[in-house]
Write a protein that holds these residues in place. Structure first.
Motif, mmCIF file in Angstrom:
data_model
loop_
_atom_site.group_PDB
_atom_site.id
_atom_site.type_symbol
_atom_site.label_atom_id
_atom_site.label_comp_id
_atom_site.label_asym_id
_atom_site.label_seq_id
_atom_site.Cartn_x
_atom_site.Cartn_y
_atom_site.Cartn_z
ATOM 1 N N HIS A 1 0.860 -1.178 0.000
ATOM 2 C CA HIS A 1 0.000 0.000 0.000
ATOM 3 C C HIS A 1 0.901 1.234 0.000
ATOM 4 N N VAL A 2 0.642 2.147 -0.931
ATOM 5 C CA VAL A 2 1.478 3.343 -1.097
ATOM 6 C C VAL A 2 0.678 4.575 -0.710
ATOM 7 N N ASP A 3 1.279 5.428 0.107
ATOM 8 C CA ASP A 3 0.725 6.737 0.441
ATOM 9 C C ASP A 3 1.724 7.803 0.035
ATOM 10 N N ALA A 4 1.253 8.797 -0.696
ATOM 11 C CA ALA A 4 2.086 9.947 -1.048
ATOM 12 C C ALA A 4 1.264 11.190 -0.778
ATOM 13 N N GLY A 5 1.871 12.170 -0.143
ATOM 14 C CA GLY A 5 1.068 13.338 0.171
ATOM 15 C C GLY A 5 1.864 14.529 0.614
ATOM 16 N N ARG B 1 6.292 19.410 2.832
ATOM 17 C CA ARG B 1 7.201 18.468 2.179
ATOM 18 C C ARG B 1 6.410 17.367 1.504
ATOM 19 N N LEU B 2 7.078 16.697 0.566
ATOM 20 C CA LEU B 2 6.501 15.523 -0.082
ATOM 21 C C LEU B 2 6.836 14.310 0.775
ATOM 22 N N GLY B 3 5.819 13.581 1.206
ATOM 23 C CA GLY B 3 6.023 12.385 2.005
ATOM 24 C C GLY B 3 5.527 11.167 1.251
ATOM 25 N N ILE B 4 6.378 10.149 1.102
ATOM 26 C CA ILE B 4 6.009 8.910 0.429
ATOM 27 C C ILE B 4 6.357 7.747 1.346
ATOM 28 N N ASN B 5 5.411 6.818 1.493
ATOM 29 C CA ASN B 5 5.614 5.656 2.332
ATOM 30 C C ASN B 5 4.922 4.462 1.678
ATOM 31 N N PHE B 6 5.554 3.290 1.733
ATOM 32 C CA PHE B 6 4.896 2.077 1.255
ATOM 33 C C PHE B 6 5.259 0.911 2.160
ATOM 34 N N THR C 1 10.684 11.578 3.375
ATOM 35 C CA THR C 1 10.050 12.891 3.437
ATOM 36 C C THR C 1 11.032 13.863 2.805
ATOM 37 N N ILE C 2 10.605 14.527 1.728
ATOM 38 C CA ILE C 2 11.528 15.280 0.884
ATOM 39 C C ILE C 2 11.126 16.752 0.847
ATOM 40 N N ASP C 3 12.099 17.640 1.053
ATOM 41 C CA ASP C 3 11.846 19.079 0.946
ATOM 42 C C ASP C 3 11.940 19.485 -0.527
ATOM 43 N N THR C 4 10.789 19.506 -1.204
ATOM 44 C CA THR C 4 10.740 19.816 -2.631
ATOM 45 C C THR C 4 10.444 21.275 -2.903
ATOM 46 N N GLY C 5 10.042 22.012 -1.893
ATOM 47 C CA GLY C 5 9.572 23.377 -2.094
ATOM 48 C C GLY C 5 8.093 23.352 -2.460
ATOM 49 N N LEU C 6 7.468 24.504 -2.412
ATOM 50 C CA LEU C 6 6.047 24.599 -2.716
ATOM 51 C C LEU C 6 5.822 24.526 -4.216
ATOM 52 N N GLY C 7 4.717 23.930 -4.624
ATOM 53 C CA GLY C 7 4.377 23.855 -6.042
ATOM 54 C C GLY C 7 3.948 22.463 -6.454
ATOM 55 N N TRP C 8 3.780 22.295 -7.741
ATOM 56 C CA TRP C 8 3.348 21.030 -8.331
ATOM 57 C C TRP C 8 4.560 20.119 -8.462
ATOM 58 N N VAL C 9 4.494 18.917 -7.854
ATOM 59 C CA VAL C 9 5.640 18.004 -7.835
ATOM 60 C C VAL C 9 5.258 16.687 -8.510
#
Length: 167
Positions: free
Chosen positions: A51-55, A69-74, A125-133
């Motif tokens: 199960h993958v969660d990204a948010g 931040r972008l957080g991805i976990n599986f 958990t990645i610091d991508t900056g604000l915006g569309w990723v």
């Protein structure tokens, strides 16, 4: 006279609604969830459901301001028997590469995660900056070590990283 006035007001309302309100408002997604299956590196075992969660993950350090931040976990679903095994002699080694690109700012990068557990899992958990990723995730799961019969799967998605609470 009153009927004409009502008809005139209704006609003007319809025309204004058609010209001014012709678009539809939709918010950019701030959370993705999906279920994927990966082959097991152990040939005698069934494929493994993940199960993958990204948010959009809001984090505050030392009671300071929130950082988005972008957080991805599986990992396997908690109902999966593999998840509940506390004693397992044959572990999984999971190597994860998360390639991301912020299309708003042009920033990009790769986050890496290496885990060894009794079930495959990973994330960052990645610091991508604000915006569309946009992100692509490559998961390699091996038997005991990552280089023993590695099974590779990829998945990806896109979402908006903002300071708005997504839930």
């Amino acid at each position: 006279m009153r009927k004409r006035l009502i008809l005139l007001v209704a006609s003007v309302s319809v025309i204004l609604a058609a010209t001014l309100g012709s678009g539809t408002a939709s918010a950019a997604p701030q959370y993705n969830s999906l279920d994927i299956t990966t082959p097991s590196p152990y040939p005698w075992e069934a494929p493994i459901a993940l199960h993958v969660d990204a948010g959009n993950s809001l984090i505050s350090y030392y009671q300071g301001p929130y950082v988005a931040r972008l957080g991805i976990n599986f990992q396997p679903p908690t109902t999966d028997p593999l998840y509940s095994q506390q004693l397992r002699l044959l572990n999984y080694a999971t190597h994860t590469d998360i390639h991301w690109r912020n299309t708003t700012t042009g920033a990009s990068g790769t986050a890496t995660s290496d885990q060894a557990m009794y079930y495959p899992w990973g994330g960052a958990t990645i610091d991508t900056g604000l915006g569309w990723v946009e992100y692509d995730v490559v998961v390699s799961t091996g038997a005991i070590f990552n280089w023993i019969n590695p099974q590779v799967i990829t998945f990806g998605g896109a979402l908006e990283i903002s300071l708005d609470q997504p839930y």
